[in-house]
Motif scaffolding. Sequence first.
Motif, PDB file in Angstrom:
ATOM      1  N   ARG A 239      22.370 -10.216 -17.263  1.00 45.82           N
ATOM      2  CA  ARG A 239      23.425 -10.886 -16.509  1.00 45.82           C
ATOM      3  C   ARG A 239      24.121  -9.976 -15.523  1.00 45.82           C
ATOM      4  N   CYS A 240      23.605  -8.780 -15.324  1.00 50.73           N
ATOM      5  CA  CYS A 240      24.251  -7.824 -14.429  1.00 50.73           C
ATOM      6  C   CYS A 240      23.498  -7.749 -13.115  1.00 50.73           C
ATOM      7  N   HIS A 241      24.238  -7.458 -12.079  1.00 48.60           N
ATOM      8  CA  HIS A 241      23.659  -7.391 -10.740  1.00 48.60           C
ATOM      9  C   HIS A 241      23.853  -5.991 -10.202  1.00 48.60           C
ATOM     10  N   ALA A 242      22.758  -5.293  -9.989  1.00 51.30           N
ATOM     11  CA  ALA A 242      22.831  -3.916  -9.502  1.00 51.30           C
ATOM     12  C   ALA A 242      23.225  -3.872  -8.040  1.00 51.30           C
TER      13      ALA A 242
ATOM     14  N   ALA B 246      33.614  -9.068 -33.343  1.00 59.34           N
ATOM     15  CA  ALA B 246      33.524  -8.262 -32.128  1.00 59.34           C
ATOM     16  C   ALA B 246      32.070  -8.161 -31.702  1.00 59.34           C
ATOM     17  N   ARG B 247      31.891  -7.889 -30.433  1.00 56.73           N
ATOM     18  CA  ARG B 247      30.542  -7.704 -29.893  1.00 56.73           C
ATOM     19  C   ARG B 247      30.626  -6.673 -28.788  1.00 56.73           C
ATOM     20  N   ARG B 248      29.646  -5.836 -28.720  1.00 54.68           N
ATOM     21  CA  ARG B 248      29.565  -4.845 -27.653  1.00 54.68           C
ATOM     22  C   ARG B 248      28.171  -4.886 -27.076  1.00 54.68           C
ATOM     23  N   GLN B 249      28.089  -4.886 -25.770  1.00 54.15           N
ATOM     24  CA  GLN B 249      26.796  -4.851 -25.101  1.00 54.15           C
ATOM     25  C   GLN B 249      26.863  -3.814 -24.012  1.00 54.15           C
ATOM     26  N   PRO B 250      25.995  -2.819 -24.072  1.00 49.59           N
ATOM     27  CA  PRO B 250      25.983  -1.831 -22.993  1.00 49.59           C
ATOM     28  C   PRO B 250      25.619  -2.504 -21.673  1.00 49.59           C
ATOM     29  N   ILE B 251      26.283  -2.122 -20.630  1.00 47.33           N
ATOM     30  CA  ILE B 251      26.013  -2.680 -19.309  1.00 47.33           C
ATOM     31  C   ILE B 251      25.120  -1.700 -18.551  1.00 47.33           C
ATOM     32  N   THR B 252      23.956  -2.157 -18.195  1.00 49.04           N
ATOM     33  CA  THR B 252      23.024  -1.349 -17.411  1.00 49.04           C
ATOM     34  C   THR B 252      22.485  -2.184 -16.265  1.00 49.04           C
ATOM     35  N   ALA B 253      21.838  -1.545 -15.348  1.00 46.04           N
ATOM     36  CA  ALA B 253      21.267  -2.257 -14.196  1.00 46.04           C
ATOM     37  C   ALA B 253      20.199  -3.249 -14.628  1.00 46.04           C
ATOM     38  N   THR B 254      19.620  -3.059 -15.807  1.00 50.55           N
ATOM     39  CA  THR B 254      18.564  -3.955 -16.267  1.00 50.55           C
ATOM     40  C   THR B 254      19.088  -5.036 -17.217  1.00 50.55           C
ATOM     41  N   SER B 255      20.396  -5.048 -17.500  1.00 56.97           N
ATOM     42  CA  SER B 255      20.961  -6.105 -18.341  1.00 56.97           C
ATOM     43  C   SER B 255      20.743  -7.442 -17.658  1.00 56.97           C
TER      44      SER B 255
ATOM     45  N   TYR C 142      37.838 -14.828  -3.100  1.00 58.66           N
ATOM     46  CA  TYR C 142      37.694 -14.375  -4.485  1.00 58.66           C
ATOM     47  C   TYR C 142      36.443 -14.972  -5.127  1.00 58.66           C
ATOM     48  N   LEU C 143      36.271 -16.278  -4.969  1.00 57.17           N
ATOM     49  CA  LEU C 143      35.130 -16.949  -5.589  1.00 57.17           C
ATOM     50  C   LEU C 143      33.795 -16.537  -4.982  1.00 57.17           C
ATOM     51  N   LYS C 144      33.802 -16.093  -3.734  1.00 55.54           N
ATOM     52  CA  LYS C 144      32.565 -15.671  -3.070  1.00 55.54           C
ATOM     53  C   LYS C 144      32.280 -14.182  -3.233  1.00 55.54           C
ATOM     54  N   SER C 145      33.171 -13.447  -3.908  1.00 54.98           N
ATOM     55  CA  SER C 145      32.973 -11.997  -4.033  1.00 54.98           C
ATOM     56  C   SER C 145      31.751 -11.674  -4.881  1.00 54.98           C
ATOM     57  N   ARG C 146      31.166 -10.513  -4.606  1.00 52.74           N
ATOM     58  CA  ARG C 146      29.931 -10.076  -5.258  1.00 52.74           C
ATOM     59  C   ARG C 146      30.123  -9.926  -6.763  1.00 52.74           C
ATOM     60  N   MET C 147      29.175 -10.446  -7.531  1.00 50.80           N
ATOM     61  CA  MET C 147      29.201 -10.368  -8.975  1.00 50.80           C
ATOM     62  C   MET C 147      28.759  -8.973  -9.419  1.00 50.80           C
ATOM     63  N   VAL C 148      29.495  -8.381 -10.335  1.00 50.42           N
ATOM     64  CA  VAL C 148      29.136  -7.084 -10.910  1.00 50.42           C
ATOM     65  C   VAL C 148      28.359  -7.329 -12.189  1.00 50.42           C
ATOM     66  N   CYS C 149      28.947  -8.055 -13.103  1.00 51.82           N
ATOM     67  CA  CYS C 149      28.300  -8.451 -14.348  1.00 51.82           C
ATOM     68  C   CYS C 149      28.986  -9.738 -14.794  1.00 51.82           C
ATOM     69  N   ASP C 150      28.278 -10.828 -14.714  1.00 52.78           N
ATOM     70  CA  ASP C 150      28.797 -12.161 -14.961  1.00 52.78           C
ATOM     71  C   ASP C 150      29.651 -12.205 -16.226  1.00 52.78           C
ATOM     72  N   PRO C 151      30.910 -12.613 -16.153  1.00 53.86           N
ATOM     73  CA  PRO C 151      31.612 -13.283 -15.059  1.00 53.86           C
ATOM     74  C   PRO C 151      32.504 -12.354 -14.233  1.00 53.86           C
ATOM     75  N   ILE C 152      32.300 -11.047 -14.281  1.00 52.53           N
ATOM     76  CA  ILE C 152      33.159 -10.086 -13.584  1.00 52.53           C
ATOM     77  C   ILE C 152      32.650  -9.846 -12.168  1.00 52.53           C
ATOM     78  N   SER C 153      33.541 -10.070 -11.197  1.00 55.21           N
ATOM     79  CA  SER C 153      33.167  -9.804  -9.800  1.00 55.21           C
ATOM     80  C   SER C 153      33.889  -8.543  -9.338  1.00 55.21           C
ATOM     81  N   VAL C 154      33.557  -8.062  -8.149  1.00 57.23           N
ATOM     82  CA  VAL C 154      34.198  -6.854  -7.632  1.00 57.23           C
ATOM     83  C   VAL C 154      35.706  -7.051  -7.479  1.00 57.23           C
TER      84      VAL C 154
END
Length: 70
Positions: free
Chosen positions: A67-70, A56-65, A10-22
Motif C-alpha cells: 500500500r506504499c508509493h515510492a 496492536a499491529r505494526r507493519q514496517p513501511i518499505t518501498a515494496t509494501s 489536500y485530497l489530490k496530494s501525493r500518497m505516501v502510504c495509504d491513507p497518509i499523504s504528503v
Amino acid sequence: MRDSLTMEEYLKSRMVCDPISVRDCCLVTDGAAAVVMVSADRAKHLAKRPVYLLGARRQPITATSPRCHA
C-alpha cells in the motif's frame, strides 16, 4: 507549509502510504514514535488514569509494501 491549502489540494496530494499523504506528514517530527506499556496491575498504581491497549499491529513501511508509493 505556510500557505493556505484547499480541500481539493489536500485530497489530490501525493500518497505516501495509504491513507497518509504528503500533506499529513511533518518533515520535522514524523518518523519515530514510542509507547511505554506496563501490566494492568502496575498501571493501577500510576498517578494518571491508564489507557488499556486491547490490540496492536505494526507493519514496517518499505518501498515494496503493497500500500506504499515510492
